[in-house]
Design an enzyme around this catalytic site. Structure first.
Site, PDB file in Angstrom:
ATOM      1  N   LEU A  91       0.814  -1.208   0.000  1.00  0.00           N
ATOM      2  CA  LEU A  91       0.000   0.000   0.000  1.00  0.00           C
ATOM      3  C   LEU A  91       0.854   1.268   0.000  1.00  0.00           C
ATOM      4  CD1 LEU A  91      -2.811  -1.234   2.423  1.00  0.00           C
ATOM      5  CD2 LEU A  91      -2.567  -1.578  -0.040  1.00  0.00           C
ATOM      6  N   ASN A 108       0.818  -5.868 -10.013  1.00  0.00           N
ATOM      7  CA  ASN A 108       0.067  -5.525  -8.802  1.00  0.00           C
ATOM      8  C   ASN A 108      -1.276  -6.249  -8.820  1.00  0.00           C
ATOM      9  OD1 ASN A 108      -0.680  -3.927  -6.434  1.00  0.00           O
ATOM     10  ND2 ASN A 108      -2.019  -2.761  -7.801  1.00  0.00           N
ATOM     11  N   HIS A 110      -5.079  -5.700  -7.543  1.00  0.00           N
ATOM     12  CA  HIS A 110      -5.973  -4.667  -7.014  1.00  0.00           C
ATOM     13  C   HIS A 110      -7.354  -5.288  -6.794  1.00  0.00           C
ATOM     14  CE1 HIS A 110      -7.506  -0.724  -6.131  1.00  0.00           C
ATOM     15  NE2 HIS A 110      -8.558  -1.023  -6.870  1.00  0.00           N
ATOM     16  N   GLU A 181      -8.671 -12.905  -5.964  1.00  0.00           N
ATOM     17  CA  GLU A 181      -7.251 -12.543  -5.792  1.00  0.00           C
ATOM     18  C   GLU A 181      -6.322 -13.744  -5.641  1.00  0.00           C
ATOM     19  OE1 GLU A 181      -6.335  -9.344  -3.046  1.00  0.00           O
ATOM     20  OE2 GLU A 181      -8.432  -8.798  -2.966  1.00  0.00           O
TER      21      GLU A 181
HETATM   22  C1  GAR Z   1      -5.585  -7.199  -0.879  1.00  0.00           C
HETATM   23  O1  GAR Z   1      -6.991  -7.189  -0.935  1.00  0.00           O
HETATM   24  C2  GAR Z   1      -5.010  -6.468  -2.072  1.00  0.00           C
HETATM   25  O2  GAR Z   1      -5.723  -6.678  -3.253  1.00  0.00           O
HETATM   26  C3  GAR Z   1      -5.108  -5.045  -1.614  1.00  0.00           C
HETATM   27  O3  GAR Z   1      -4.738  -5.079  -0.256  1.00  0.00           O
HETATM   28  C4  GAR Z   1      -5.103  -6.350   0.302  1.00  0.00           C
HETATM   29  C5  GAR Z   1      -3.880  -6.957   0.965  1.00  0.00           C
HETATM   30  O4  GAR Z   1      -4.187  -8.168   1.612  1.00  0.00           O
HETATM   31  N1  GAR Z   1      -4.310  -4.176  -2.415  1.00  0.00           N
HETATM   32  C6  GAR Z   1      -4.654  -2.937  -2.750  1.00  0.00           C
HETATM   33  O5  GAR Z   1      -5.657  -2.397  -2.351  1.00  0.00           O
HETATM   34  C7  GAR Z   1      -3.669  -2.238  -3.678  1.00  0.00           C
HETATM   35  N2  GAR Z   1      -4.243  -1.023  -4.207  1.00  0.00           N
HETATM   36  P1  GAR Z   1      -3.062  -9.219   1.990  1.00  0.00           P
HETATM   37  O6  GAR Z   1      -1.943  -8.475   2.720  1.00  0.00           O
HETATM   38  O7  GAR Z   1      -3.767 -10.187   2.906  1.00  0.00           O
HETATM   39  O8  GAR Z   1      -2.563  -9.878   0.736  1.00  0.00           O
END
Ligand code: GAR
Length: 202
Positions: A91, A108, A110, A181
């Site tokens: 992030l 990435n 998203h 994801e």
């Molecule tokens: C995930 O949902 C990912 O897609 C998002 O943060 C989360 C991290 O979860 N990313 C974003 O929003 C990027 N713009 P994680 O640490 O459990 O993988």
């Protein structure tokens, strides 16, 4: 062998999904050389350590200004000399010096169907809050190359997920992770490792 650096900020469930896909052979001929977090308390760092993968923290808090942090992040990535940098819940806006040097080598994940619910301010749970506030019925996740903009790079894969009545941001976030994801990020890495998707100079 595809050499990867995975950048994280939090729980690291996407990192966990990559490890699992490597165990199952969905991703072959690839290794995670290092996990980098901007947050020293990220559980993702523990996940990396459990797999005996080098886990480093490069936090903006430890530097005088953004430029110094950006340079330290670049230096850390350079020290691994990766073929691919995977932003798995990272992030932080990746600085231009890194994007230019690793053009078409940074991907990435998203948690929405880009171009909806992406760009400035849309990250993590905020994406799902936005989806529920707008009342759309279908959301999902996107894997894309990272360019100089926020969530504007070439799209590599998308998967749709239904919003259901009574969803909270947390419930929806979990469904998007489980149904989209954790599938599409490892799948795309597998394709890159098999050279079905070309990275680098195109
Ligand atoms: C995930 O949902 C990912 O897609 C998002 O943060 C989360 C991290 O979860 N990313 C974003 O929003 C990027 N713009 P994680 O640490 O459990 O993988």
């Amino acid at each position: 062998m595809l050499r990867m650096v995975v950048c994280v900020s939090g729980g690291g469930t996407n990192l966990g999904a990559i490890f699992e896909a490597m165990d199952k052979g969905i991703i072959r001929d690839a290794e995670i050389c290092e996990v980098i977090s901007n947050n020293k308390n990220a559980y993702a760092l523990t996940r990396a350590a459990e797999r005996n993968v080098s886990a480093k923290c490069v936090s903006p808090k430890d530097f005088e200004n953004r430029e110094a942090f950006n340079e330290a992040l670049l230096k850390e990535i350079d020290s691994v000399n990766p073929d691919l940098v995977v932003l798995a819940g990272f992030l932080v806006n990746v600085p231009e010096i890194i994007i230019r040097k690793y053009k078409n080598r940074i991907i990435n994940i998203h948690p929405s169907l880009i171009p909806s619910f992406c760009g400035k301010g849309y990250y993590g749970l905020k994406v799902h809050e936005g989806v529920l506030a707008r009342g759309v019925k279908v959301t999902g996740a996107t894997v894309h190359f990272v360019d100089e903009g926020i969530d504007t790079g070439k799209i590599l894969c998308q998967k749709a997920v239904y919003v259901e009545d009574g969803d909270t941001p947390e419930v929806l976030q979990r469904r998007v992770m489980e149904q989209a994801e954790w599938q599409i990020l490892p799948e795309i890495i597998g394709k890159i490792a098999r050279k079905e998707i070309k990275i680098g100079d195109q």
